[in-house]
Enzyme design. Structure first.
Site, mmCIF file in Angstrom:
data_model
loop_
_atom_site.group_PDB
_atom_site.id
_atom_site.type_symbol
_atom_site.label_atom_id
_atom_site.label_comp_id
_atom_site.label_asym_id
_atom_site.label_seq_id
_atom_site.Cartn_x
_atom_site.Cartn_y
_atom_site.Cartn_z
ATOM 1 N N ASP A 87 0.829 -1.209 0.000
ATOM 2 C CA ASP A 87 0.000 0.000 0.000
ATOM 3 C C ASP A 87 0.860 1.254 0.000
ATOM 4 O O ASP A 87 2.031 1.228 0.368
ATOM 5 C CB ASP A 87 -0.955 0.016 1.190
ATOM 6 C CG ASP A 87 -0.246 0.092 2.536
ATOM 7 O OD1 ASP A 87 0.763 -0.624 2.722
ATOM 8 O OD2 ASP A 87 -0.701 0.861 3.407
ATOM 9 N N GLU A 182 -0.007 -1.309 5.618
ATOM 10 C CA GLU A 182 1.048 -0.936 6.566
ATOM 11 C C GLU A 182 0.972 0.542 6.908
ATOM 12 O O GLU A 182 1.217 0.945 8.044
ATOM 13 C CB GLU A 182 2.420 -1.270 5.970
ATOM 14 C CG GLU A 182 3.600 -1.129 6.937
ATOM 15 C CD GLU A 182 4.281 0.222 6.892
ATOM 16 O OE1 GLU A 182 5.253 0.424 7.643
ATOM 17 O OE2 GLU A 182 3.857 1.104 6.102
#
Length: 417
Positions: A87, A182
Site C-alpha cells: 500500500d 502498513e
C-alpha cells in the site's frame, strides 16, 4: 560466489509497473484490506512469482501475498523471510502515477512537469548529493511516487527471480511476504505467521542506501471526544460551550517548542494531532503519540491528559473522554536477543560494496509488530526518499544495491549455518 548481475532495466521496469497501480490504503475503511485495489498489485505479484517457478505463491482473502523459494542446501538453515508492503500512504494521491527517470543526475534541480512548482533541490534533499551520475526516479508532480514501499517490493521480486534462476547459489528456505495496509498501522493484523513459517525476517522498507535499523518508535494512538453544550447562537450568552472551541483551545495548548514533530529529532518523542472534526455539541480529535522509550511514551499520554483537564476547567458544563491505545512497540528489545540477525544484515550490505549505517527509525515498520509477535525483523534500506509526498524519489542504483543485499543475506545465512 554468484553475484547479482546488473539488470537495472529489469528492476526499473518492475518498479515502474508497480507504482502505476493505485494501492492507497484508507484508515477510515473497516474492510480488510482497507481498499480492494491493493489486491490488484497482489494478484500481479502472484502471477509473476508463479511465472518464475515459485509454485506456492498465492494471494489470501486479506490481501497478503505468500511465497516460498525452497532450500537448495543440505544444511539446516533458519527460514528467512523478506517482507515489504504494497500500500501507499493516504497522505497523497497514488492515482495515475507517472514515473519519470532522470538519467545521469548531475545535481541540478529536478522540476516535475505536471506541476512545475514541485522542485527537488539538492539543498533540501541531502541524500541527493550521493546520487551524482545515478538515475533518479520521481513522479510527475501531482502524486506520490510509491517508492514507499514498492521499491522494496520490486527489489524482493528481482532478488527472487535471481535466486530461482541461479540454483548454484546455496540458500535455505526463503519466504516472501507482501502486506497490505502498513501505512495505516494494520500491516500485520491478519498475517498468518504459522503459515509463513519463518524464523527471522527483514523488512525492505528503509531510506538511505546502506541503512539497517533495529529500533523504531513505540507508538500509541489517542482519541479525544469533547461533549459541549449547544444553544441557539442568538440566545447563547452564559449557556453555550462550543465543543469546537474547546478542542481548539486544547490544540493551542499543546507544546510548540517540544513534543511536536516539527520541533523534535533523533530520539525525541511527540504528541501529534492528525485529524479533527466536530460541531458545537460534539468534537473529536485523533492523535499519534511517539517515543523510543516506553516510559516516556506513557508520560506523553499523561501530559496530554493534563493539558486537556486544565483546559476543561474553563468549561464546567462540558465533558471529555480520552482513550489511548497501543499501536506498536520498539522492536529493539527483541532484536537485542538475536544479534546475528543484525550482524548478518550488516555483512550483506558490506558485501554489496556499501557502507553500513546503523540507524533508528522515527516511525514504524511491519517489522516492529512482527518482532513483538515473535518474528525478529530489522529493517533494511530500499532507497526510498521523501516519502508520503509529491517530492518522493528513488535511485535505480541504490535499489540495485538493495537487491544485492537481499541475495547476499540468503547466502550468508546458509554459510553461517
Amino acid at each position: 560466489m554468484l553475484k547479482y548481475q546488473n539488470t537495472a532495466k529489469s528492476l526499473q521496469n518492475r518498479f515502474a509497473a508497480y507504482v502505476k497501480i493505485d494501492t492507497q490504503s484508507d484508515a477510515s475503511s473497516v474492510t480488510v484490506p482497507s481498499t480492494a485495489k491493493q489486491k490488484n498489485l497482489g494478484s500481479l505479484l502472484v502471477t509473476e512469482l508463479i511465472a518464475m517457478g515459485i509454485s506456492d505463491a498465492h494471494l489470501d482473502e486479506y490481501g497478503y501475498v505468500y511465497a516460498t523459494i525452497p532450500s537448495n542446501t543440505t544444511k539446516d538453515v533458519p527460514v528467512i523471510c523478506f517482507c515489504s508492503h504494497m500500500d501507499t500512504s493516504p497522505d497523497c494521491s497514488g492515482f495515475e502515477v507517472k514515473p519519470i527517470i532522470h538519467t545521469n543526475y548531475q545535481g541540478q534541480d529536478l522540476i516535475l512537469p505536471d506541476d512545475p512548482s514541485v522542485v527537488l533541490r539538492m539543498s533540501e534533499h541531502r541524500d541527493l548529493k550521493d546520487q551524482i551520475g545515478n538515475d533518479i526516479i520521481t513522479a510527475s508532480g501531482t502524486t506520490l511516487l510509491g517508492a514507499d514501499n514498492k521499491a522494496g517490493v520490486a527489489e524482493i521480486m528481482e532478488a527472487a527471480a535471481f535466486l530461482v534462476a541461479n540454483p548454484d547459489l546455496k540458500h535455505g528456505t526463503i519466504k516472501i511476504l507482501f502486506t497490505p495496509d502498513e501505512e495505516i498501522g494494520r500491516g500485520v493484523d491478519h498475517a498468518d505467521l504459522q503459515k509463513l513459517g519463518a524464523d527471522f525476517a527483514y523488512t525492505i522498507d528503509g531510506e538511505t542506501c546502506g541503512s539497517i535499523e533495529d529500533e523504531t518508535f513505540s507508538a500509541d494512538g489517542a482519541v479525544l471526544k469533547i461533549q459541549g453544550i449547544s444553544a441557539h447562537p442568538g440566545f447563547a450568552k452564559g449557556k453555550m460551550e462550543s465543543a469546537v472551541k474547546i478542542l481548539g483551545d486544547i490544540l493551542h495548548a499543546l507544546p510548540k517548542d517540544r513534543l511536536s514533530p516539527e520541533s523534535t529529532a533523533q530520539k525525541e518523542g511527540f504528541i501529534h494531532p492528525v485529524q479533527v472534526s466536530g460541531s458545537v455539541e460534539q468534537a473529536e480529535a485523533h492523535f499519534i503519540i511517539r517515543d523510543f522509550d516506553d516510559e516516556q511514551l506513557a508520560a506523553h499520554g499523561t501530559e496530554l491528559e493534563s493539558i486537556i483537564k486544565e483546559v476543561m476547567q474553563v468549561y464546567p458544563g462540558s465533558a471529555y473522554q480520552l482513550e489511548i491505545k497501543t499501536q506498536y512497540r520498539n522492536m529493539k528489545k527483541v532484536l537485542d536477543e538475536y544479534p546475528q540477525v543484525l550482524e548478518y544484515g550488516a555483512l550483506a550490505i558490506e558485501r554489496a560494496g556499501v557502507t553500513v549505517k546503523k540507524q533508528s527509525i522515527r516511525g514504524g515498520t511491519d517489522g516492529s509488530r512482527l518482532s513483538l509477535m515473535g518474528l525478529p525483523c530489522p529493517n533494511i534500506f530500499a532507497g526510498e526518499h521523501a516519502f508520503h509526498g509529491r517530492m518522493e524519489w528513488a535511485s535505480v542504483q541504490d535499489m540495485e544495491k538493495a537487491v544485492q543485499t537481499i541475495i547476499n543475506l540468503a547466502q550468508i545465512w546458509e554459510e553461517k549455518s
